[in-house]
Design an enzyme around this catalytic site. Structure first.
Site, PDB file in Angstrom:
ATOM      1  CG  ASN A   9       3.069 -18.327 -32.133  1.00 18.19           C
ATOM      2  OD1 ASN A   9       3.831 -19.260 -31.872  1.00 18.19           O
ATOM      3  ND2 ASN A   9       3.509 -17.158 -32.582  1.00 18.19           N
ATOM      4  CD1 TRP A  10       0.762 -23.085 -27.864  1.00 19.97           C
ATOM      5  CD2 TRP A  10       1.994 -24.771 -27.025  1.00 19.97           C
ATOM      6  NE1 TRP A  10      -0.094 -24.041 -27.377  1.00 19.97           N
ATOM      7  CE2 TRP A  10       0.626 -25.092 -26.861  1.00 19.97           C
ATOM      8  CE3 TRP A  10       2.947 -25.679 -26.579  1.00 19.97           C
ATOM      9  CZ2 TRP A  10       0.199 -26.272 -26.256  1.00 19.97           C
ATOM     10  CZ3 TRP A  10       2.528 -26.864 -25.979  1.00 19.97           C
ATOM     11  CH2 TRP A  10       1.162 -27.150 -25.816  1.00 19.97           C
ATOM     12  CE  LYS A  11       4.195 -15.027 -29.580  1.00 19.48           C
ATOM     13  NZ  LYS A  11       4.247 -13.607 -29.388  1.00 19.48           N
ATOM     14  CG  HIS A  95       5.445 -14.287 -35.151  1.00 21.85           C
ATOM     15  ND1 HIS A  95       6.148 -13.460 -34.305  1.00 21.85           N
ATOM     16  CD2 HIS A  95       4.210 -14.424 -34.617  1.00 21.85           C
ATOM     17  CE1 HIS A  95       5.359 -13.123 -33.287  1.00 21.85           C
ATOM     18  NE2 HIS A  95       4.179 -13.699 -33.457  1.00 21.85           N
ATOM     19  CD  GLU A  97       7.476 -13.011 -30.902  1.00 25.10           C
ATOM     20  OE1 GLU A  97       7.401 -14.251 -30.962  1.00 25.10           O
ATOM     21  OE2 GLU A  97       6.681 -12.310 -30.238  1.00 25.10           O
ATOM     22  CD  GLU A 166       0.643 -12.141 -34.680  1.00 28.28           C
ATOM     23  OE1 GLU A 166      -0.069 -12.806 -33.933  1.00 28.28           O
ATOM     24  OE2 GLU A 166       1.887 -12.193 -34.646  1.00 28.28           O
ATOM     25  N   GLY A 172       2.170  -9.216 -27.041  1.00 27.73           N
ATOM     26  CA  GLY A 172       2.730  -9.446 -25.709  1.00 27.73           C
ATOM     27  C   GLY A 172       2.716  -8.226 -24.804  1.00 27.73           C
ATOM     28  CB  SER A 208      -2.747  -8.079 -26.274  1.00 30.74           C
ATOM     29  OG  SER A 208      -1.380  -7.810 -26.067  1.00 30.74           O
ATOM     30  N   GLY A 229      -1.036 -15.587 -28.724  1.00 30.77           N
ATOM     31  CA  GLY A 229       0.249 -15.940 -28.125  1.00 30.77           C
ATOM     32  C   GLY A 229       0.069 -16.375 -26.681  1.00 30.77           C
ATOM     33  N   GLY A 230       0.313 -15.452 -25.756  1.00 30.24           N
ATOM     34  CA  GLY A 230       0.300 -15.757 -24.320  1.00 30.24           C
ATOM     35  C   GLY A 230      -0.922 -16.549 -23.859  1.00 30.24           C
TER      36      GLY A 230
HETATM   37  P1  13P Z   1       0.234 -12.302 -27.646  1.00 29.94           P
HETATM   38  O1  13P Z   1      -1.159 -12.898 -27.799  1.00 29.94           O
HETATM   39  O2  13P Z   1       0.986 -12.846 -26.495  1.00 29.94           O
HETATM   40  O3  13P Z   1       0.172 -10.805 -27.677  1.00 29.94           O
HETATM   41  O4  13P Z   1       1.063 -12.746 -28.944  1.00 29.94           O
HETATM   42  C1  13P Z   1       0.524 -12.567 -30.197  1.00 29.94           C
HETATM   43  C2  13P Z   1       1.361 -13.289 -31.168  1.00 29.94           C
HETATM   44  O5  13P Z   1       2.481 -12.912 -31.443  1.00 29.94           O
HETATM   45  C3  13P Z   1       0.810 -14.507 -31.781  1.00 29.94           C
HETATM   46  O6  13P Z   1       1.566 -14.917 -32.859  1.00 29.94           O
END
Ligand code: 13P
Length: 251
Positions: A9-11, A95, A97, A166, A172, A208, A229-230
């Site tokens: 997930n590149w956000k 998600h 967010e 999640e 994050g 994470s 994510g990251g």
């Molecule tokens: P991180 O891997 O950066 O913690 O993010 C997880 C995430 O929200 C994937 O959708």
């Protein structure tokens, strides 16, 4: 042989340059025939380009949200049929967010899931608890409640969906849930889905995940992959996670 799904997930990150680098890194890996599905979930604006770049590869491409209608007076929105038209096959829904910033409720997420499935997209539906909810021992109750609401609101059975657990506190923060915590929630989710909804879905863990901790997470019997994510923005790191799933699938 177990199946795994690794979704990046590149956000609101990335670029065409990163897509090219990710394509180069992922094409080195023996994904084909491995029982592992790997995908990149870019911002809407890069989805079409991503679909073209990965056309001849086993890597799937998806978006990070979609609307619950296929067209209409919804300024600024993107429908699931539009995503299909530009080559997406998957979409992340619910998600935390988007729940936080756009107010998506579980029932709205259920409506979006039905729309995605009707269009032919595979939704990856996210659930997860806050730190306060975990500290008050409500994790399983919260997560199963989210699932029940989503399933109730979807006019289509979620049979062809993927789930992602999640925990909000792990996203994050660099503080992934421990394998024991992940296993406990995943097995509760699977049991709940099977007993109450006759559903058997892949359940991914997100929060994470890195190339360093992926192995111990994939070793959990109820974990079917990761929503990353990251680490999905770093070609070497993301490749490491996919490789870790490839070896877990061979065990
Ligand atoms: P991180 O891997 O950066 O913690 O993010 C997880 C995430 O929200 C994937 O959708």
């Amino acid at each position: 042989m177990r199946k795994y799904f690794i979704a990046g997930n590149w956000k609101m990150n990335g670029s065409v340059d990163l897509l090219n680098k990710m394509h180069n890194a992922l094409s080195e890996l023996p994904v084909q025939g491995s029982n592992v599905t790997a995908g990149v979930f870019t911002p809407f604006i890069f989805v079409q380009h991503a679909a073209e770049i990965f056309k001849a590869s086993p890597i799937v491409v998806g978006a990070q949200d979609c609307h619950w209608m296929s067209s209409g007076a919804f300024t600024g929105e993107i429908s699931p049929t539009m995503l299909i038209e530009i080559g997406a096959t998957h979409v992340i829904l619910g998600h935390s967010e988007i729940r936080r910033d756009q107010g998506d409720s579980d029932s709205r997420i259920g409506e979006k899931a039905a729309a995605a499935l009707n269009a032919g997209l595979t939704p990856i539906i996210c659930v997860g608890e806050s730190l306060a909810e975990r500290n008050s021992d409500s994790t399983i109750r919260i997560v199963t409640q989210q699932l029940d609401e989503i399933i109730k609101a979807s006019t289509k059975p979620l049979t062809n969906s993927v789930l992602a657990y999640e925990p909000i506190w792990a996203i994050g923060t660099g503080l992934a849930a421990t394998p024991d915590q992940v296993q406990e929630v995943h097995s509760a989710i699977k049991e709940h889905l099977f007993d109450n909804h006759n559903l058997q879905l892949l359940v991914l863990y997100g929060g994470s995940v890195t190339a360093a901790n992926a192995g111990e997470i994939f070793a959990c019997p109820s974990v079917d992959g990761a929503l990353v994510g990251g680490a999905s923005l770093k070609p070497t790191e993301f490749s490491g996670i996919v490789l870790s799933a490839i070896s877990a699938a061979q065990r």
